[in-house]
Design a protein around this motif. Structure first.
Motif: not given
Length: 360
Positions: A235-236, A284-289, A220-229
């Motif tokens: 809102g997540a 959060v789209r991490q079903e495999i994780v 849900g964080h625009f900067v962190f999600s972009g950095y981590l790919g």
């Protein structure tokens, strides 16, 4: 609820701005859920004991379990109350993800409540029946998937993300609903199968909730999600408060559920916890994780499947008893040893799941 109140106060008193921070509200969520458990827990144990709503042990179970007969169960209600109140107090109630997660958790809790009530009060060993239970689980799980699919505000919210590969995001269309159903219902039953020893299911649930909370915050964080790919989903991040409430409620419940347990969660708790972890992973789209971090639940479920298949095809059992934790009990391991070693395995798996954030 309190979040809105403090936002109004922050207009006049700058000190209340601290409540605008998601991480601070998450901490408040943990503490609030734990305090609720500590206050309500003893009263609930006393009440359940007075109503004689206690655990029953099957005749072919491990001999060491017969001492648990009569221990108050349906304690999962304590977990649900703590999660719900803490989330409602500290989360942004205008966030759809919060309501979907909370609604799914409570929905599965209600199913578990009816099943436990039938078993323990009406003395019907099969509860509401496997078919009816699966039907209602499917309705709630698929319903959550449909709501997420219909309200999706971007393709990233319904794509299948493959860990370790930044560029792999599969458009699966309406199959997203099927995936949601599978993850939510599957994990709900997996946690239920794991809940066979004192504290065995609740601590791994707390650890996985913590891991998913990290993913929720970063997603849900625009900067962190972009950095981590990882995909950015607006809102997540608010789901972190729900995960924190779940973790706090789990730790509060563990205070009474640790060996030797004063109370058991029953299906009302196990089904709700598993569904909660499943729906958060979907959000959060991490079903495999989730399959990695919740690997302990997966292993326990696979052990049951292998036991059944082995007996039907080969006429012999692969394990001394299934699920797997009972196998080690039958080998002579003391219950606390099984519990703590399984906790350690769960912690390692959660750390591996978190490590996928950097290995991309």
């Amino acid at each position: 609820m309190l979040n809105w109140a403090f936002e109004q106060l922050a207009v006049e008193f700058s000190g209340f701005n601290v409540f605008r921070y998601l991480t601070f509200r998450a901490i408040c969520g943990v503490v609030t859920a734990m305090v609720i458990c500590f206050i309500v827990g003893p009263r609930m144990i006393e009440r359940l004991g007075r109503l004689q709503i206690g655990e029953t042990i099957r005749p072919d179970g491990p001999p060491t379990h017969f001492s648990k007969v009569g221990t108050p169960t349906m304690g999962g209600a304590l977990i649900l109350i703590s999660i719900a109140l803490s989330t409602l107090l500290w989360a942004d109630l205008g966030n759809r993800f919060v309501w979907i997660a909370l609604g799914t958790c409570i929905g599965f809790g209600v199913i578990g409540w009816f099943d436990d009530w039938k078993k323990l009060v009406h003395q019907e060993p099969r509860g509401i029946g496997a078919r009816n239970k699966f039907l209602w689980q499917s309705i709630v799980g698929a319903g959550a998937g449909i709501v997420l699919f219909v309200t999706a505000q971007g393709p990233a919210e319904i794509q299948l993300i493959v860990p370790l590969f930044k560029e792999v995001a599969l458009d699966i269309g309406f199959a997203f609903v099927v995936l949601t159903w599978f993850v939510v219902v599957g994990f709900s039953n997996a946690v239920n199968l794991t809940d066979g020893l004192d504290g065995l299911a609740i601590m791994p649930s707390v650890l996985v909730a913590g891991g998913l909370g990290v993913f929720a915050y970063l997603t849900g964080h625009f900067v962190f999600s972009g950095y981590l790919g990882i995909p950015y989903i607006a809102g997540a991040g608010e789901v972190l408060v729900f995960c924190s409430a779940l973790a706090g409620a789990g730790l509060g419940f563990l205070w009474f559920n640790t060996y030797p347990a004063q109370i058991f969660m029953g299906d009302i708790g196990a089904l709700a916890l598993g569904a909660a972890l499943g729906i958060v992973a979907v959000i959060v789209r991490q079903e495999i994780v989730l399959l990695v971090m919740g690997g302990l639940f997966v292993i326990e479920t696979v052990s049951v499947v292998l036991q059944v298949v082995s007996f039907k095809l080969l006429g012999r059992r692969m394990f001394r008893m299934a699920p797997l934790h009972h196998h080690f009990e039958m080998k002579g391991w003391p219950e606390p040893r099984v519990i703590v070693r399984f906790w350690i395995i769960s912690l390692i798996l959660v750390l591996i799941g978190l490590a996928t954030l950097k290995v991309r």
